[in-house]
Design an enzyme around this catalytic site. Structure first.
Site, PDB file in Angstrom:
ATOM      1  N   LEU A 223      34.361 -30.650 -29.658  1.00  0.00           N
ATOM      2  CA  LEU A 223      35.268 -30.685 -30.803  1.00  0.00           C
ATOM      3  C   LEU A 223      34.632 -31.466 -31.933  1.00  0.00           C
ATOM      4  O   LEU A 223      34.064 -32.545 -31.715  1.00  0.00           O
ATOM      5  CB  LEU A 223      36.598 -31.352 -30.415  1.00  0.00           C
ATOM      6  CG  LEU A 223      37.609 -31.547 -31.554  1.00  0.00           C
ATOM      7  CD1 LEU A 223      38.180 -30.205 -31.998  1.00  0.00           C
ATOM      8  CD2 LEU A 223      38.734 -32.493 -31.137  1.00  0.00           C
TER       9      LEU A 223
ATOM     10  N   HIS B 279      52.593 -47.116 -37.621  1.00  0.00           N
ATOM     11  CA  HIS B 279      51.207 -46.676 -37.772  1.00  0.00           C
ATOM     12  C   HIS B 279      50.470 -46.739 -36.424  1.00  0.00           C
ATOM     13  O   HIS B 279      49.632 -45.877 -36.128  1.00  0.00           O
ATOM     14  CB  HIS B 279      50.491 -47.529 -38.804  1.00  0.00           C
ATOM     15  CG  HIS B 279      50.981 -47.297 -40.199  1.00  0.00           C
ATOM     16  ND1 HIS B 279      51.118 -46.042 -40.753  1.00  0.00           N
ATOM     17  CD2 HIS B 279      51.384 -48.177 -41.171  1.00  0.00           C
ATOM     18  CE1 HIS B 279      51.571 -46.148 -41.988  1.00  0.00           C
ATOM     19  NE2 HIS B 279      51.740 -47.424 -42.262  1.00  0.00           N
TER      20      HIS B 279
ATOM     21  N   ASP C  70      52.340 -36.962 -41.003  1.00  0.00           N
ATOM     22  CA  ASP C  70      53.352 -37.569 -41.854  1.00  0.00           C
ATOM     23  C   ASP C  70      54.531 -38.052 -41.021  1.00  0.00           C
ATOM     24  O   ASP C  70      54.986 -37.349 -40.112  1.00  0.00           O
ATOM     25  CB  ASP C  70      53.827 -36.541 -42.887  1.00  0.00           C
ATOM     26  CG  ASP C  70      54.666 -37.162 -43.986  1.00  0.00           C
ATOM     27  OD1 ASP C  70      54.642 -38.397 -44.137  1.00  0.00           O
ATOM     28  OD2 ASP C  70      55.362 -36.401 -44.685  1.00  0.00           O
TER      29      ASP C  70
END
Length: 248
Positions: A137, A43, A26
């Protein structure tokens, strides 16, 4: 928690690493606005932070990392912002795959894929296929995702299975219901991090977060780095997880 005055070390205490870390990313818009920049650049900076977080998770030995990149509610944002986000998504799906393969990262996308259109869906599928052998991962990116819609879809799937005779309703338990969720096969998150100082889940992993630990950090997502992840992992290491059981 701000790291401005006391940066955390880049390595968390040994033996205390959560298996699954989820992050609500956020602050991209506020980061851009504070600098007088277009939201699109916020962004873009956020995408770079996602890369840093992924690399840091690999280094820390985290097995599962889930990033909340785009909520189902985000479609309500201005059309030019949505267009820019889709272009950025397309660019990173194409450009980051080689690095993910190199680093042993397996990518998975959850959410309402169909809303992105056939071209982007193909890019998602291609990236998933090329990274399928990653073992260091498991990276899950939630796109056009909303937890209430996910739970509703799971309930409908279970109801359909019962109506077809494939499921006995009385025998449905939590594990059986979870098998219908978008996160089927994934462990629940041990730690959920939210940046930007906000302290809410925002319709993210509502079912899966039942016993997660939370860390809220007062840093806008584009400024997130390895030190912020290490700080969150250190906080997690100091928690006593009881899963609802009374101790003492």
């Amino acid at each position: 928690m701000s790291l401005a005055s006391s940066p955390a070390p880049l390595v968390a205490p040994p033996g205390a690493t959560p298996r699954h870390v989820a992050i609500i990313m956020d602050g991209n818009r506020r980061w851009a606005q504070a600098r007088g920049l277009p939201v699109a650049l916020g962004h873009k900076a956020g995408a770079e932070a996602a890369r840093r977080a992924t690399e840091a998770a690999v280094e820390q030995g985290v097995e599962w990392l889930t990033l909340f990149a785009f909520s189902s509610e985000n479609w309500l944002r201005p059309a030019d912002e949505i267009t820019g986000l889709m272009g950025l998504l397309r660019f990173y799906l194409r450009s980051e795959v080689a690095a993910l393969v190199r680093d042993g990262v397996r990518l998975r996308v959850i959410g309402e894929r169909a809303r992105f259109g056939p071209e982007l869906v193909r890019e998602m599928e291609r990236a998933e296929e090329l990274t399928a052998n990653g073992t260091r991962l498991n990276l899950t990116v939630a796109m056009s995702y909303g937890a209430r819609a996910e739970i509703l879809a799971a309930a409908r799937a279970a109801a359909a299975a019962a109506a077809a005779g494939r499921l006995e309703p009385a025998g449905l338990d939590e594990a059986g219901f979870a098998a219908h969720l978008a996160t089927a096969g994934m462990p629940d998150p041990d730690l959920i991090i939210r940046t930007s100082g906000e302290q809410r889940l925002s319709n993210f992993l509502l079912w899966q977060a039942a016993y997660a630990e939370f860390v809220f950090q007062d840093v806008l997502w584009p400024d997130f780095g390895a030190g912020h992840l290490a700080d969150a992992l250190q906080q997690y290491a100091q928690r006593e997880r009881r899963y609802g059981a009374r101790v003492g």
